[in-house]
Design a protein around this motif. Structure first.
Motif, PDB file in Angstrom:
ATOM      1  N   THR A 113      47.841  49.752  37.033  1.00  0.00           N
ATOM      2  CA  THR A 113      47.417  49.456  35.657  1.00  0.00           C
ATOM      3  C   THR A 113      47.283  50.737  34.832  1.00  0.00           C
ATOM      4  O   THR A 113      47.816  50.842  33.721  1.00  0.00           O
ATOM      5  CB  THR A 113      46.061  48.710  35.661  1.00  0.00           C
ATOM      6  N   TYR A 114      46.591  51.729  35.402  1.00  0.00           N
ATOM      7  CA  TYR A 114      46.391  52.984  34.686  1.00  0.00           C
ATOM      8  C   TYR A 114      47.732  53.651  34.392  1.00  0.00           C
ATOM      9  O   TYR A 114      47.993  54.110  33.273  1.00  0.00           O
ATOM     10  CB  TYR A 114      45.496  53.923  35.489  1.00  0.00           C
ATOM     11  N   ARG A 169      49.947  51.801  31.687  1.00  0.00           N
ATOM     12  CA  ARG A 169      49.386  52.029  30.354  1.00  0.00           C
ATOM     13  C   ARG A 169      49.726  53.433  29.866  1.00  0.00           C
ATOM     14  O   ARG A 169      50.131  53.641  28.727  1.00  0.00           O
ATOM     15  CB  ARG A 169      47.867  51.874  30.391  1.00  0.00           C
ATOM     16  N   ALA A 203      41.046  46.294  36.731  1.00  0.00           N
ATOM     17  CA  ALA A 203      42.455  46.675  36.771  1.00  0.00           C
ATOM     18  C   ALA A 203      43.325  45.437  36.651  1.00  0.00           C
ATOM     19  O   ALA A 203      44.461  45.504  36.196  1.00  0.00           O
ATOM     20  CB  ALA A 203      42.759  47.423  38.067  1.00  0.00           C
ATOM     21  N   GLY A 239      42.768  44.447  32.813  1.00  0.00           N
ATOM     22  CA  GLY A 239      42.878  45.593  31.915  1.00  0.00           C
ATOM     23  C   GLY A 239      41.589  45.854  31.140  1.00  0.00           C
ATOM     24  O   GLY A 239      41.501  46.815  30.373  1.00  0.00           O
ATOM     25  N   MET A 299      39.722  49.423  30.426  1.00  0.00           N
ATOM     26  CA  MET A 299      40.633  50.538  30.693  1.00  0.00           C
ATOM     27  C   MET A 299      40.735  51.488  29.497  1.00  0.00           C
ATOM     28  O   MET A 299      41.002  52.685  29.676  1.00  0.00           O
ATOM     29  CB  MET A 299      42.018  50.029  31.111  1.00  0.00           C
TER      30      MET A 299
END
Lengths: 347, 347
Positions: B89-90, B93, B258, B261, B264
């Motif tokens: 996820t990180y 993005r 995660a 989202g 985040m």
């Protein structure tokens, strides 16, 4: 039995040479409980002089058959928390309640001390203990280095244990590095906290809480009683965050007042429970074995390092490579390869 | 540009010899962003073979003039906390929001792994990242040792940085020792927590909390939202117990998911704030210098040790002395003296 003042002396300790005619006289004197002899023996094992090493080893070796076992307790806490008062109170209670107990008080004094002077230099802070016939209070040796291996304090503890002291207290100044070092030297680490809570008011360095076996919030008397109880509650919450291993000891958090003696019974109980838990679970023995192994391997690593470092030219070339690494012009791995090449040629 | 398959290869990496005719071809290929070349270069620097060392050094040296700087981020947390999902996820993005960003994902795999197999062996756990043109996901090398010096992972990070990756994520398995090691390799350590509170439910080993620069409670979605917020609140309380140094970074504790989202954005902000704080305060540079110095001196110490240990007979005699120490028949200091005597004769 007095030592012959005309004996050849070492620079530091005034102890006769191993194997010489007066050596066994000195050992017998030491074993008899003579305080002056103990003081000189401690000076010897704490000495950093290369020339004193064989004699210190010989002394430890000749005493190694001793079957005595002491309870080694480390005392940690920031300046002002009342470590000396606590030791005086704890020690006097111990000696009064147990006629067979003998107590030695030592100190770990980090060489990088910001405060200067020795921790226990002012013996009057332990007025009663320092004159008690069954106690020995050792002022901290000035300038003792506290690197990875702490031979000095380590051997001082071993010496006191082998001479029949039943309890050895090791005081540390709360500057982080010394707690880690003392944790490797004792059976039980007691952390003293301030009666203050939150936002770092405790002044504890990172990672110290995790080393403690018993925690006591000091000064739990008079107007500070409530603050002490709050601090204890906060400490319990902080401890709960870390995972417990199986059969692990649950660190008790108590409130005490070394001034009034309040809570000291509960603390005695906690130390007794710790000792019984550690012995029954095998952790006592495991910890001592781990400490000895670590002392051996780290000592050996340090000794090998010294073999090279003391050769002419080596250290300055190593430092030059370190400077390149520091400036970022050479990768650390590349610098190590170059530094080792030099060592290989000199070896 | 393809490598000539008839080139002489090393046992491990298939990389031509430094200085040979194909060496610079390989370096150019590597610098062009070729993934297969990067994979082989990583295999080389992660190799433990003595014969691969000079080549690995040469590779790091030839790339050392690179002016690229990456943000090195460590990700820690117990198994099941969702490290891979978080990285996916990180990372996605990051790559979507920053067209210039390039991300490398590496893993520290402790040799004493209880789980067996490699951390990132199952690349499908990062489905999108592993096929993204600006990402490179490196399966963890099997059997990489993680002792005091972690050349492998250290050099892998340096390699990715010098080849222009703007972000290097290093995943660790949460077994204590690997966190300490990864802390010496990254600019920022992110600790992921479980949405669970109290009595060690977090499963965090002692001393890990203290290493984190940013803390995020994972799985803050659906029915676990409240538990995640409670865990964050507990973590904040636990952190407040430790003293802050002057101008220190206050570790933020966030809740994230995660999966959805959620949170985040705030985490991105926290990492940005950390980076700016570290750069402005000089801590960024201090930490990197400290890491390089440590890598150099520890690497040198390890190298000297190897010089002796690899000589015939030495290790077995050292082990014999260690056994004496373990059994308590010989004092550690005495054993070290004896072990050193042997080394002095062999040196």
């Amino acid at each position: 039995m007095a030592l012959n003042p005309n004996l050849p002396k070492t620079a530091n300790s005034g102890i006769p040479s191993p194997g010489g005619p007066d050596w066994m006289d000195f050992v017998v004197l030491l074993k008899s409980g003579d305080r002056a002899a103990l003081g000189r023996a401690l000076t010897l094992v704490e000495s950093n002089l290369e020339t004193d090493r064989p004699k210190a080893s010989a002394l430890l070796d000749v005493l190694s058959s001793s079957a005595h076992t002491a309870f080694r307790i480390g005392i940690s806490g920031i300046p002002g928390v009342g470590k000396s008062t606590w030791i005086e109170t704890y020690g006097m209670r111990l000696l009064e309640q147990h006629p067979d107990a003998r107590l030695a008080v030592l100190a770990v004094d980090p060489s990088s001390s910001v405060r200067g002077g020795s921790l226990l230099g002012d013996k009057t802070r332990m007025e009663k203990l320092s004159v008690h016939p069954r106690a020995f209070v050792r002022p901290s040796p000035a300038g003792t280095s506290l690197g990875g291996v702490t031979w000095g304090t380590r051997d001082a503890i071993a010496l006191c244990e082998r001479l029949g002291y039943t309890h050895v207290l090791v005081e540390t100044v709360g500057v982080g590095q010394s707690e880690t070092a003392v944790h490797d030297l004792v059976d039980c680490l007691v952390l003293l906290l301030m009666p203050a809570s939150g936002d770092g008011l405790q002044g504890i360095k990172k990672g110290i809480m995790e080393l403690a076996d018993v925690i006591a919030v000091q000064k739990a008397d008079g107007p500070l009683m409530e603050a002490a109880q709050q601090a204890a509650s906060d400490a319990r919450a902080a401890l709960r965050f870390t995972a417990l291993e199986e059969n692990a000891w649950t660190v008790p958090v108590l409130t005490v007042s070394a001034l009034t003696g309040g809570g000291m019974d509960a603390l005695d109980d906690a130390l007794d429970r710790f000792r019984r838990h550690a012995l029954a679970s095998g952790r006592w023995n495991d910890r001592r074995i781990m400490q000895r192994k670590k002392a051996y391997w780290e000592g050996l690593q340090r000794g090998l390092w010294d073999l090279f470092e003391n050769q002419p030219g080596i250290r300055s070339e190593w430092d030059q490579h370190a400077q390149d690494v520091l400036e970022g012009t050479v990768d650390p791995r590349v610098a190590v390869e170059r530094a080792l090449e030099l060592a290989r040629r000199k070896a």
